[in-house]
Design a protein around this motif. Structure first.
Motif, PDB file in Angstrom:
ATOM      1  N   GLN A 172       0.808  -1.218   0.000  1.00  0.00           N
ATOM      2  CA  GLN A 172       0.000   0.000   0.000  1.00  0.00           C
ATOM      3  C   GLN A 172       0.843   1.271   0.000  1.00  0.00           C
ATOM      4  OE1 GLN A 172      -2.467  -0.593   3.468  1.00  0.00           O
ATOM      5  NE2 GLN A 172      -4.087  -1.626   2.319  1.00  0.00           N
ATOM      6  N   THR A 173       2.059   1.213   0.555  1.00  0.00           N
ATOM      7  CA  THR A 173       2.849   2.429   0.722  1.00  0.00           C
ATOM      8  C   THR A 173       3.988   2.571  -0.277  1.00  0.00           C
ATOM      9  OG1 THR A 173       4.264   1.326   2.360  1.00  0.00           O
ATOM     10  CG2 THR A 173       2.326   2.492   3.187  1.00  0.00           C
ATOM     11  N   ALA A 174       4.428   1.471  -0.883  1.00  0.00           N
ATOM     12  CA  ALA A 174       5.557   1.531  -1.810  1.00  0.00           C
ATOM     13  C   ALA A 174       5.077   1.406  -3.254  1.00  0.00           C
ATOM     14  CB  ALA A 174       6.571   0.423  -1.502  1.00  0.00           C
ATOM     15  N   ALA A 175       5.820   2.043  -4.166  1.00  0.00           N
ATOM     16  CA  ALA A 175       5.549   1.883  -5.599  1.00  0.00           C
ATOM     17  C   ALA A 175       6.352   0.671  -6.064  1.00  0.00           C
ATOM     18  CB  ALA A 175       5.960   3.139  -6.353  1.00  0.00           C
ATOM     19  N   MET A 176       5.824  -0.526  -5.759  1.00  0.00           N
ATOM     20  CA  MET A 176       6.589  -1.752  -5.942  1.00  0.00           C
ATOM     21  C   MET A 176       6.524  -2.249  -7.381  1.00  0.00           C
ATOM     22  SD  MET A 176       6.593  -5.087  -3.467  1.00  0.00           S
ATOM     23  CE  MET A 176       5.026  -5.739  -4.036  1.00  0.00           C
ATOM     24  N   LEU A 177       7.680  -2.610  -7.887  1.00  0.00           N
ATOM     25  CA  LEU A 177       7.805  -3.119  -9.247  1.00  0.00           C
ATOM     26  C   LEU A 177       8.805  -4.270  -9.216  1.00  0.00           C
ATOM     27  CD1 LEU A 177       6.933  -2.554 -12.214  1.00  0.00           C
ATOM     28  CD2 LEU A 177       8.972  -1.120 -12.426  1.00  0.00           C
ATOM     29  N   THR A 178       8.654  -5.236 -10.124  1.00  0.00           N
ATOM     30  CA  THR A 178       9.545  -6.404 -10.154  1.00  0.00           C
ATOM     31  C   THR A 178      10.171  -6.544 -11.532  1.00  0.00           C
ATOM     32  OG1 THR A 178       8.134  -7.547  -8.532  1.00  0.00           O
ATOM     33  CG2 THR A 178       9.748  -8.879  -9.724  1.00  0.00           C
ATOM     34  N   THR A 179      11.482  -6.758 -11.549  1.00  0.00           N
ATOM     35  CA  THR A 179      12.187  -7.035 -12.797  1.00  0.00           C
ATOM     36  C   THR A 179      12.800  -8.430 -12.702  1.00  0.00           C
ATOM     37  OG1 THR A 179      13.908  -6.268 -14.326  1.00  0.00           O
ATOM     38  CG2 THR A 179      14.352  -5.986 -11.988  1.00  0.00           C
ATOM     39  N   PHE A 180      12.908  -9.113 -13.845  1.00  0.00           N
ATOM     40  CA  PHE A 180      13.331 -10.515 -13.855  1.00  0.00           C
ATOM     41  C   PHE A 180      14.578 -10.702 -14.713  1.00  0.00           C
ATOM     42  CE2 PHE A 180       8.728 -10.315 -13.356  1.00  0.00           C
ATOM     43  CZ  PHE A 180       8.525 -11.096 -12.239  1.00  0.00           C
ATOM     44  N   ASN A 181      15.288 -11.778 -14.410  1.00  0.00           N
ATOM     45  CA  ASN A 181      16.417 -12.202 -15.225  1.00  0.00           C
ATOM     46  C   ASN A 181      16.630 -13.680 -14.948  1.00  0.00           C
ATOM     47  OD1 ASN A 181      18.770 -12.147 -16.911  1.00  0.00           O
ATOM     48  ND2 ASN A 181      19.098 -10.011 -16.299  1.00  0.00           N
ATOM     49  N   GLU A 182      17.571 -14.286 -15.638  1.00  0.00           N
ATOM     50  CA  GLU A 182      17.884 -15.687 -15.408  1.00  0.00           C
ATOM     51  C   GLU A 182      19.394 -15.849 -15.355  1.00  0.00           C
ATOM     52  OE1 GLU A 182      16.183 -17.915 -18.584  1.00  0.00           O
ATOM     53  OE2 GLU A 182      17.288 -16.865 -20.167  1.00  0.00           O
ATOM     54  N   VAL A 183      19.837 -16.830 -14.590  1.00  0.00           N
ATOM     55  CA  VAL A 183      21.263 -17.033 -14.412  1.00  0.00           C
ATOM     56  C   VAL A 183      21.617 -18.492 -14.665  1.00  0.00           C
ATOM     57  CG1 VAL A 183      20.935 -17.357 -11.919  1.00  0.00           C
ATOM     58  CG2 VAL A 183      23.193 -16.798 -12.799  1.00  0.00           C
ATOM     59  N   ASN A 184      22.721 -18.685 -15.353  1.00  0.00           N
ATOM     60  CA  ASN A 184      23.246 -20.026 -15.592  1.00  0.00           C
ATOM     61  C   ASN A 184      24.016 -20.464 -14.348  1.00  0.00           C
ATOM     62  OD1 ASN A 184      24.453 -22.364 -16.513  1.00  0.00           O
ATOM     63  ND2 ASN A 184      25.893 -21.326 -17.873  1.00  0.00           N
ATOM     64  N   MET A 185      23.512 -21.480 -13.648  1.00  0.00           N
ATOM     65  CA  MET A 185      24.107 -21.905 -12.396  1.00  0.00           C
ATOM     66  C   MET A 185      25.230 -22.928 -12.575  1.00  0.00           C
ATOM     67  SD  MET A 185      22.753 -20.201  -9.947  1.00  0.00           S
ATOM     68  CE  MET A 185      23.228 -21.188  -8.525  1.00  0.00           C
ATOM     69  N   LYS A 186      25.533 -23.289 -13.819  1.00  0.00           N
ATOM     70  CA  LYS A 186      26.543 -24.325 -14.064  1.00  0.00           C
ATOM     71  C   LYS A 186      27.905 -23.981 -13.476  1.00  0.00           C
ATOM     72  CE  LYS A 186      28.606 -27.139 -17.746  1.00  0.00           C
ATOM     73  NZ  LYS A 186      28.632 -27.412 -19.208  1.00  0.00           N
ATOM     74  N   PRO A 187      28.432 -22.748 -13.658  1.00  0.00           N
ATOM     75  CA  PRO A 187      29.745 -22.439 -13.068  1.00  0.00           C
ATOM     76  C   PRO A 187      29.771 -22.586 -11.557  1.00  0.00           C
ATOM     77  CG  PRO A 187      29.158 -20.809 -14.726  1.00  0.00           C
ATOM     78  CD  PRO A 187      27.933 -21.629 -14.497  1.00  0.00           C
ATOM     79  N   VAL A 188      28.734 -22.096 -10.874  1.00  0.00           N
ATOM     80  CA  VAL A 188      28.686 -22.212  -9.415  1.00  0.00           C
ATOM     81  C   VAL A 188      28.555 -23.673  -9.001  1.00  0.00           C
ATOM     82  CG1 VAL A 188      27.335 -21.672  -7.347  1.00  0.00           C
ATOM     83  CG2 VAL A 188      27.774 -19.892  -9.037  1.00  0.00           C
ATOM     84  N   MET A 189      27.733 -24.430  -9.710  1.00  0.00           N
ATOM     85  CA  MET A 189      27.540 -25.842  -9.384  1.00  0.00           C
ATOM     86  C   MET A 189      28.828 -26.633  -9.579  1.00  0.00           C
ATOM     87  SD  MET A 189      23.723 -26.384 -11.024  1.00  0.00           S
ATOM     88  CE  MET A 189      23.553 -28.087 -10.497  1.00  0.00           C
ATOM     89  N   GLU A 190      29.587 -26.340 -10.632  1.00  0.00           N
ATOM     90  CA  GLU A 190      30.851 -27.037 -10.869  1.00  0.00           C
ATOM     91  C   GLU A 190      31.874 -26.679  -9.799  1.00  0.00           C
ATOM     92  OE1 GLU A 190      31.908 -25.888 -14.824  1.00  0.00           O
ATOM     93  OE2 GLU A 190      30.809 -27.555 -15.757  1.00  0.00           O
ATOM     94  N   LEU A 191      31.924 -25.390  -9.429  1.00  0.00           N
ATOM     95  CA  LEU A 191      32.849 -24.948  -8.388  1.00  0.00           C
ATOM     96  C   LEU A 191      32.498 -25.606  -7.048  1.00  0.00           C
ATOM     97  CD1 LEU A 191      35.223 -23.001  -7.794  1.00  0.00           C
ATOM     98  CD2 LEU A 191      33.500 -21.279  -7.198  1.00  0.00           C
ATOM     99  N   ARG A 192      31.224 -25.661  -6.758  1.00  0.00           N
ATOM    100  CA  ARG A 192      30.773 -26.277  -5.506  1.00  0.00           C
ATOM    101  C   ARG A 192      31.093 -27.768  -5.489  1.00  0.00           C
ATOM    102  NH1 ARG A 192      25.842 -28.766  -4.047  1.00  0.00           N
ATOM    103  NH2 ARG A 192      25.415 -28.656  -1.802  1.00  0.00           N
ATOM    104  N   ALA A 193      30.834 -28.478  -6.601  1.00  0.00           N
ATOM    105  CA  ALA A 193      31.105 -29.911  -6.666  1.00  0.00           C
ATOM    106  C   ALA A 193      32.597 -30.206  -6.510  1.00  0.00           C
ATOM    107  CB  ALA A 193      30.588 -30.473  -7.988  1.00  0.00           C
ATOM    108  N   ARG A 194      33.439 -29.296  -7.018  1.00  0.00           N
ATOM    109  CA  ARG A 194      34.885 -29.515  -6.987  1.00  0.00           C
ATOM    110  C   ARG A 194      35.463 -29.340  -5.581  1.00  0.00           C
ATOM    111  NH1 ARG A 194      37.962 -25.646 -10.862  1.00  0.00           N
ATOM    112  NH2 ARG A 194      36.440 -26.629 -12.266  1.00  0.00           N
ATOM    113  N   TYR A 195      34.913 -28.402  -4.824  1.00  0.00           N
ATOM    114  CA  TYR A 195      35.537 -28.060  -3.548  1.00  0.00           C
ATOM    115  C   TYR A 195      34.666 -28.331  -2.314  1.00  0.00           C
ATOM    116  CZ  TYR A 195      38.942 -25.580  -6.426  1.00  0.00           C
ATOM    117  OH  TYR A 195      39.905 -25.270  -7.348  1.00  0.00           O
ATOM    118  N   LYS A 196      33.458 -28.870  -2.473  1.00  0.00           N
ATOM    119  CA  LYS A 196      32.554 -28.990  -1.327  1.00  0.00           C
ATOM    120  C   LYS A 196      33.114 -29.884  -0.223  1.00  0.00           C
ATOM    121  CE  LYS A 196      29.697 -32.770  -3.190  1.00  0.00           C
ATOM    122  NZ  LYS A 196      28.312 -33.178  -3.520  1.00  0.00           N
TER     123      LYS A 196
END
Length: 407
Positions: free
Chosen positions: A199-223
């Motif tokens: 009710q008090t904020a002029a709320m708006l939402t913007t979207f995007n997408e991210v390829n999680m493969k680099p993070v997943m590979e890094l996590r799998a390598r060092y977890k």
């Protein structure tokens, strides 16, 4: 010696509380630091402990009564011995009445409430309390040991409350079952704040997408090495927290808030992480997240998660915050529009990682993609700033080395 038991001193942001549960009744013996009652506020549940070995002499504030900060809630007799049969008040008598052979075991009010919520048969729980009483800890321990045991509610509970619609509950043809329960103060306060934000904020939402493969590979390598070195598992949330702190550093207005006609720019980054608990949504805060390592973030989030599930989060854990991250992906959400956490100007929504065909250098590849949503207050942030902020997070996650190098 008679001692007054008083409600804890509430912070300025908490006006009053409600006595949620009395774990001890008049005449019951208590040990020092043993839990006497729970007081529920609109932010957390506060515990009142016994000041010394003794007996609860009189309950001044009964269950569901409103209490103020420092108000007397009971009279306590230090060093006294418990009376023979517990002389319970009329309102508490049904809960502590002695049971005959073949009847349900004795349950404390808190234990009965948890048993009802989790659908556990009290008869299947071994009581460790005085006289075989089933305590709250007994119910929690039983639920953790047998999480799949969704037993039928006890007959006495079913008779004293509205029937529950469960797979194991017989429902006759044409029967329309309903159950009405009061909203907790925490959930009511969360609902109020969410409505206020819209009710008090002029709320708006913007979207995007991210390829999680680099993070997943890094996590799998060092977890494995990470867990062995730091004693905590490496998850995805720490990468998002560090990516957000770097993006907030580059876009200070996203880390700001509106106070009347002023804009307050914060020289620190306190990141709130939304956590779901039995009592509702809570947002504990990672203070000075910009100075925390990945291991520090994971350890603190794990600590907050345990506190939230056990109802142990303190008001100091949830006070403040300049930016919030909400992870609906753990429940399977693919896309959502998170609601602002006032007075913050933005909130990031994470979602489920799902493999999708993506065009990469003219070729189709199957990549683990996550949708990101940034809701922001348009009164403070323009679209350019919000979109740039979200794109920065995407770039950092798709090349995690940039988080360390700050480039």
């Amino acid at each position: 010696m008679a001692t007054e038991i008083k409600a804890p001193t509430f912070p300025e942001s908490v006006a009053d509380g409600i006595v949620a549960t009395w774990h001890k009744q008049p005449g019951e013996a208590c040990s020092r630091d043993e839990l006497l009652c729970d007081i529920e506020t609109d932010k957390v549940v506060l515990e009142v402990l016994a000041p010394a070995d003794g007996v609860v002499k009189e309950i001044v504030k009964n269950q569901d009564d409103v209490v103020l900060s420092g108000e007397v809630i009971a009279i306590y007799e230090e060093g006294a011995a418990a009376s023979a049969p517990v002389a319970a008040t009329a309102s508490a008598a049904p809960e502590v009445a002695a049971t005959a052979e073949g009847e349900d075991p004795i349950l404390s009010p808190a234990a009965r409430k948890i048993a009802e919520e989790k659908g556990i048969d009290p008869a299947a729980i071994a009581g460790t309390g005085k006289g075989g009483r089933v305590t709250k800890e007994d119910v929690v321990r039983h639920a953790e040991a047998k999480p799949a045991a969704a037993a039928v509610a006890a007959p006495a509970v079913a008779a004293s409350s509205a029937p529950q619609v469960e797979a194991t509950t017989p429902v006759f043809a044409g029967e329309r079952v309903e159950k009405r329960v009061p909203m907790t103060r925490l959930r009511a306060r969360v609902a109020q704040r969410l409505v206020e934000a819209q009710q008090t904020a002029a709320m708006l939402t913007t979207f995007n997408e991210v390829n999680m493969k680099p993070v997943m590979e890094l996590r799998a390598r060092y977890k494995d090495q990470f867990e062995k070195r730091h004693g905590v598992r490496l998850g995805f949330m720490s990468f998002f927290v560090k990516a957000c702190t770097e993006a907030l550093r580059r876009q200070p207005s996203v880390n700001a808030s509106i106070d009347g006609n002023d804009i307050v720019y914060h020289g620190y980054q306190d990141v709130g992480v939304a956590v779901s608990s039995d009592r509702g949504l809570v947002v504990p805060v990672l203070r000075n997240a910009e100075d925390m390592s990945l291991a520090d973030v994971e350890a603190k989030i794990r600590e907050y998660g345990k506190k939230a599930q056990g109802g142990k989060l303190g008001i100091e854990d949830m006070t403040g915050g300049t930016f919030t991250i909400s992870n609906g992906g753990v429940f399977g959400s693919l896309l959502s529009t998170p609601i602002l956490n006032p007075p913050q100007s933005a909130i990031l929504g994470m979602h489920k990682i799902q493999e999708r065909p993506m065009a990469v250098n003219g070729q189709v590849e199957i990549l683990p993609m996550m949708n990101l949503a940034l809701s922001y207050d348009h009164r403070l942030l323009d679209g350019k700033e919000a979109v740039t902020f979200l794109c920065t997070i995407k770039e950092l996650l798709e090349d995690p080395a940039r988080i360390l190098l700050e480039v």
